[in-house]
Write an enzyme that holds these catalytic residues in place. Structure first.
Site, PDB file in Angstrom:
ATOM      1  N   HIS A 158       0.837  -1.204   0.000  1.00 29.76           N
ATOM      2  CA  HIS A 158       0.000   0.000   0.000  1.00 29.76           C
ATOM      3  C   HIS A 158       0.870   1.252   0.000  1.00 29.76           C
ATOM      4  O   HIS A 158       1.900   1.315   0.676  1.00 29.76           O
ATOM      5  CB  HIS A 158      -0.923  -0.002   1.214  1.00 29.76           C
ATOM      6  CG  HIS A 158      -2.022  -1.012   1.075  1.00 29.76           C
ATOM      7  ND1 HIS A 158      -2.799  -1.093  -0.040  1.00 29.76           N
ATOM      8  CD2 HIS A 158      -2.456  -1.976   1.915  1.00 29.76           C
ATOM      9  CE1 HIS A 158      -3.684  -2.067   0.115  1.00 29.76           C
ATOM     10  NE2 HIS A 158      -3.492  -2.616   1.286  1.00 29.76           N
ATOM     11  N   LYS A 590     -13.515   4.372   7.255  1.00 29.45           N
ATOM     12  CA  LYS A 590     -13.940   5.470   6.375  1.00 29.45           C
ATOM     13  C   LYS A 590     -15.458   5.515   6.265  1.00 29.45           C
ATOM     14  O   LYS A 590     -16.060   6.574   6.132  1.00 29.45           O
ATOM     15  CB  LYS A 590     -13.313   5.305   4.985  1.00 29.45           C
ATOM     16  CG  LYS A 590     -13.566   6.486   4.047  1.00 29.45           C
ATOM     17  CD  LYS A 590     -12.642   6.456   2.856  1.00 29.45           C
ATOM     18  CE  LYS A 590     -13.122   5.503   1.807  1.00 29.45           C
ATOM     19  NZ  LYS A 590     -14.322   5.975   1.087  1.00 29.45           N
TER      20      LYS A 590
END
Length: 931
Positions: A158, A590
């Protein structure tokens, strides 16, 4: 730094005790050397400018002094873009050097404690073993644990690792030289050479480009990930095993359980296709081949090194018959006819070289040995090493058998010929598209997407229970279908060449129902990785990944429905009746905020544990944790101990992401400690009782449900319901400027969109970290606690209950500890400067006002629940680290705001963008867990 007055320096702090004196001395040493380099390379004016900015930023940080703010603005506004670059580089490297000193000091303090006190430290594997063995059934419990345990950190690519490999190598060199000063009594001449080497490395740093000139390719990410095996894993994992074995031998001599190879490193790098079109079948094949070459190079080096030392002669010892046979088959080397072990090790090297050639890796033989038969598998090599070890023990050469040879034997057992299991991952929507086209081919044009879920399930179950041969029709399929099936064909080829352990897992992103699992089963069947029949053979684990709040709430029901399918249960038999489930921390955060994400994951684990017990299936949880608290990060030890009872059960996999990989595993001693902590926590969570809430469970769960509900509402109201919030986010963070920072191969959004829903969780959290608001890691907490306390004042179940939960419940302790850490790293003064980048003044004041109020509210209630007087009161190590780092990170933030302002106003055009990227690099490296 130079001749700075220590009274005004960050290094002067009377509150620090004597044990931190070496740390302050190291920071002074490195700061002085970098200051000298800055003077030499850029001149005295640049040095004085850097020092003025640093001192003014400290005043602003400490006092929020308006005059300091004005002085800072004047200093920064007066800098040309050309003059800014050395200032940014100076603060970036000051921050880096401070981190190095902190790491060295942490190791130094740990060693001092081990020497002065018991080696049984909290988080150490020996303490975990000692506690377990104190139970009457300790040996039996450990035997069962080692029989099924799986502990696996999984490296992912990532894009939050901004540091170049060249800079990391310099960092490791400086760490080594600082350790040399600390551990060795150096002569004056040796000390002088040591300092010269540090200065030379700092000069190399200063003259090294900080940024990559182009975006990382997946090939680059593969090479970066492989570096950590050379740095740490190949040597330190055998060390951890040896430590466990030695402790057990001392404690329960003659009755110690066999320690299986349960600790293994996994990888996604080169196999994670979710949202990354650059991961192709060629890339995946390359990842496996490079892993093979790295581990074979290691084995060859070790075999040659050990072989050179094995000068044992048959004239003095009686070797085993098995060793004699191996020696007879080995080449006859002049003057070595009486040294069977040395001859055998030369044979080992020849066979390893032949194995490399058989599997396509052309390594040059270093030994004067004729060609040899390649190993069919690593298990053959392992058996040969066992023969050597058994013979050594037979002629009482136990110390020789226990040294490097034992470590090599363990390495072969752990890493095999594949180094690390490479996971495949893809989004469920892609699988749906592939299966829709296969269905159309199979049925003569019918539309799979128009079918109900029940109809799809019936068709899929029928298909995977009978042979299929559709490969001839693939040429008529779309490019995406051909690509996906080609990937799976490559996986089948990997299994044939390197064994199934090289690629054992297939992860389904955004799993919403059992149809997603059955679609993957059909695709695996197409390439022979699922063999049909009454006793189906599944060649890898199909792992559903539940990511959103909705999916977490339904995952138990989905798995219950899946296990109710008799044919799927028969498929699981071929996988040892083990089902792995992955839980996503990033997207759930999120989606619903920090409190709700963690609570829903906790409840999902309880539900999954119940469902798996009902069906008699072994549960293995895979935690998709990020580096930051906003993406599920935080201390691994506490996080594992805070899992619901029965959910760990000796098996756990955890992602390691971004810059966290380098901070945890670049330095061998730190890497070993992190691996040991992961093992210790898994042992304790499995074999010792940690969740002591007992009869209070219902009360605590109801309280958490109330907190989660209120926090969820506050978070969603701000992020998804507040008009203009998207614009505030895009303008008050460097999200747009990050686009040109070449830090990863994967695009930042799943779609070509700037909506928050489509933005990946990593850049979402990364952006908030850079702006020092760090909103995903705490927003909603203060609102939730305040509402809960007001509601509970009437019945005495408010603040007192939360304080009780904090004292008694590991989950609450972990949540609040992580919020404590995030709040300590936020800086609302600096955040206010980022907010000023928002062009709509009314929007800025409204939204930043809400954020600032919630930060104050969260801090207030955190201290009230924990009973602390200040943030990080019970974590002095982190508090010290932040105190040392922030004087160098803060100026980078101030510079970044000024540079973004110039860039967006068009004052200096594209010329200013590299400077912005430099500040992003510096802030990220300093914060250490930003994404």
């Amino acid at each position: 730094m130079g001749t700075i007055n220590p009274e005004n320096s960050i290094f002067h702090d009377d509150t620090l005790v004597d044990k931190d004196l070496p740390l302050r001395e190291d920071i002074r040493l490195l700061g002085r050397m970098l200051g000298d380099t800055l003077r030499e390379q850029e001149g005295e004016t640049a040095f004085e400018l850097v020092e003025s900015i640093r001192q003014t930023a400290i005043r602003f940080h400490r006092d929020q002094d308006p005059q300091a703010r004005q002085e800072l603005d004047k200093l920064l506004n007066g800098l040309s873009n050309r003059n800014i670059i050395p200032v940014v580089r100076a603060f970036s490297y000051f921050s880096l050097l401070s981190n190095i000193a902190e790491d060295v000091h942490h190791n130094r303090r740990r060693r001092a404690h081990l020497c002065a006190h018991s080696p049984l430290q909290a988080g150490s594997v020996t303490l975990a073993l000692d506690r377990i063995l104190k139970n009457s059934d300790g040996i039996a419990a450990l035997t069962e644990f080692f029989g099924k345990a799986v502990v696996s950190p999984v490296l992912t690519a990532h894009p939050t690792e901004v540091q170049r490999r060249s800079i990391l190598d310099c960092q490791l060199t400086i760490e080594r030289l600082l350790k040399e000063r600390a551990r060795t009594q150096l002569t004056p001449n040796e000390l002088r050479h040591n300092e010269e080497d540090i200065r030379a490395t700092i000069q190399i740093l200063w003259q090294t480009r900080m940024l990559r000139p182009s975006r990382l390719s997946v090939y680059d990410e593969i090479e970066n990930g492989l570096a950590y095996y050379s740095y740490t894993f190949l040597t330190e994992i055998p060390y951890v095993y040896a430590k466990i074995e030695d402790f057990l031998e001392r404690k329960v001599s003659g009755n110690a359980p066999r320690v299986t190879s349960f600790l293994r490193i996994g990888s996604w790098i080169g196999g994670d296709r979710d949202g990354n079109p650059f991961v192709t079948h060629d890339v995946m094949q390359r990842a496996v081949e490079r892993q093979f070459s790295v581990v074979m190079d290691f084995y060859l080096d070790e075999v040659r090194r050990i072989g050179r030392s094995m000068s044992i002669t048959e004239r003095l010892v009686q070797v085993s018959e098995e060793v004699r046979k191996l020696a007879e088959a080995a080449p006859d080397i002049p003057n070595r006819s009486d040294e069977p072990y040395r001859r055998i090790f030369l044979s080992f090297a020849a066979r390893l070289v032949a194995t490399c050639h058989r599997l396509g890796y052309q390594v040059m033989p270093h030994d004067p040995v004729a060609s040899a038969e390649p190993y069919a598998s690593s298990s053959e090599f392992l058996r040969d090493l066992d023969v050597i070890i058994a013979s050594l023990k037979q002629h009482k050469s136990h110390w020789i058998a226990r040294g490097a040879l034992r470590d090599l034997r363990r390495a072969v057992d752990v890493f095999g010929f594949h180094l690390a299991p490479l996971d495949m991952r893809q989004h469920s929507k892609i699988h749906e598209q592939v299966v829709a086209e296969l269905y159309e081919l199979d049925t003569g044009g019918k539309d799979y997407l128009q079918m109900s879920e029940a109809e799809r399930i019936r068709w899929l179950l029928a298909q995977i229970q009978q042979p299929r041969n559709m490969r001839s029709a693939y040429d008529t399929c779309s490019e995406i279908v051909q690509s996906e099936l080609q990937i799976l064909q490559s996986a089948a080829e990997v299994h044939r060449k390197f064994g199934s352990a090289a690629m054992p897992n297939y992860i389904i992103s955004m799993t919403t129902g059992i149809v997603n699992v059955l679609e993957v089963a059909l695709m695996l069947q197409e390439v022979g990785l699922l063999q049909t029949g009454d006793n189906p053979e599944l060649s890898l684990n199909i792992i559903p990944l539940f990511e959103t709040i909705t999916d977490l709430r339904s995952c138990g029901a989905i798995m219950d429905q899946l296990f109710a399918l008799p044919y799927y249960r028969r498929m699981l038999v071929s996988r040892g009746n083990v089902q792995e489930v992955m839980l996503g921390y990033s997207d759930s955060n999120k989606d619903g905020g920090f409190i709700t994400s963690n609570w829903e994951i906790y409840k999902a684990e309880i539900d999954l544990t119940r469902v798996f017990a009902k069906h008699g299936v072994e549960l293995r949880l895979f935690h998709g944790r990020g580096g930051t608290v906003g993406r599920g990060g935080g201390p691994s030890y506490q996080s594992i101990l805070a899992q619901p009872p029965g959910s760990v059960n000796g098996q756990i996999r955890v992602t390691e992401q971004g810059e966290v990989i380098s901070s945890k595993y670049a330095e061998p001693e730190i890497g070993r400690r992190n691996l040991e902590t992961l093992v210790a926590a898994t042992m304790e969570a499995t074999l010792l009782t940690h969740d002591s809430i007992g009869a209070n469970a219902d009360r605590y769960y109801q309280a958490m449900e109330a907190l989660s509900s209120a926090s969820f509402s506050a978070y969603r109201d701000l992020v998804y319901e507040t008009p203009g919030f998207k614009e505030f986010f895009l303008e008050s963070t460097p999200i747009r400027e990050m686009a040109g920072l070449h830090i990863g191969s994967r695009p930042p959004s799943r779609k070509n969109s700037d909506s928050i829903e489509d933005l990946r969780a990593i850049p979402w959290v990364f952006s908030w970290s850079l702006s020092r608001m760090m909103l995903p890691g705490w927003y909603g907490f203060g609102h939730a606690v305040e509402a809960f306390v007001k509601e509970g004042d009437s019945n005495g179940q408010g603040l007192e209950l939360l304080q009780e939960m904090y004292q008694q419940w590991p989950l609450m302790q972990t949540l609040l500890s992580n919020i404590d850490m995030v709040l300590a790293k936020t800086d609302m003064g600096i955040a206010s400067r980022y907010a000023e980048l928002v062009s709509d003044i009314a929007l800025r004041e409204k939204i930043f006002g809400h954020i600032n109020e919630e930060w104050e509210r969260s801090r207030k209630w955190l201290l009230a629940v924990t009973g602390h007087a200040e943030l990080l009161e019970d974590n002095p190590t982190l508090a010290r680290g932040i105190r040392n780092r922030m004087p160098y990170i803060d100026p980078l933030n101030h510079l970044q705001v000024e540079l973004i302002r110039r860039y967006r106003s068009g004052e200096e055009g594209e010329d200013v963008k590299p400077s912005i990227h430099l500040t992003i690099n510096g802030v990220t490296a300093g914060l250490r867990n930003s994404g």
